[in-house]
Design an enzyme around this catalytic site. Structure first.
Site, PDB file in Angstrom:
ATOM      1  N   ASP A 258       0.927  -1.239   0.073  1.00 35.62           N
ATOM      2  CA  ASP A 258       0.112   0.124   0.207  1.00 35.62           C
ATOM      3  C   ASP A 258       0.862   1.253  -0.042  1.00 35.62           C
ATOM      4  OD1 ASP A 258       1.055   0.356   2.731  1.00 35.62           O
ATOM      5  OD2 ASP A 258      -1.064  -0.409   3.497  1.00 35.62           O
ATOM      6  N   ALA A 259       0.292   2.343   0.287  1.00 36.71           N
ATOM      7  CA  ALA A 259       0.919   3.417   0.216  1.00 36.71           C
ATOM      8  C   ALA A 259       2.019   3.923   1.209  1.00 36.71           C
ATOM      9  CB  ALA A 259       0.004   4.963   0.340  1.00 36.71           C
TER      10      ALA A 259
END
Length: 133
Positions: free
Chosen positions: A12-13
């Protein structure tokens, strides 16, 4: 046991594995597990039996990151007439980083629930008995 590497697309980020991707890892592992005990899903589908996940549980213990190599161990926990439960443990360097369970059900071609076919169930029960010895 299923082995894979964490790829950039799995994160994810924040740079850690996105939680939903663990379900992808579990699916690959349980597919391989069933093959290892003589259950070929493509063969069962030819007879009108399909396997679906009814529900899933995920416990994230330690984060995994891009580049990590992991092993996923899948095992049988419970077998009933209409469902079976598999456990999944994600390991990095031999240490559990994630644990989960999937409740599996059989359905027919139309998606209607059905009992686990006897031969299919028997293979699961043998594994459960071996595990519990």
């Amino acid at each position: 046991m299923f082995t894979t590497r964490i790829y950039y697309q799995d994160t994810d980020a924040g740079g850690v594995v996105y939680f939903a991707n663990y379900l992808r890892f579990f699916e690959k592992s349980w597919f391989e597990y069933l093959i290892s005990i003589g259950i070929s899903l493509p063969e069962w589908e030819k007879t009108g039996t399909y396997v679906l996940i009814k529900n899933a549980f995920l416990d994230l213990i330690e984060k995994l990151q891009y580049g990590d190599v992991i092993n996923i161990e899948t095992d049988i926990k419970e077998v009933r007439n209409a469902y079976f439960i598999l456990t999944h443990t994600v390991l990095k360097d031999g240490k559990a980083t994630t644990k989960g369970e999937t409740k599996m059900v059989c359905v027919d071609k139309t998606g209607k629930p059905k009992r686990i076919p006897e031969d299919f169930k028997a293979r699961l029960v043998v594994q459960l008995q071996m595990k519990n010895k």
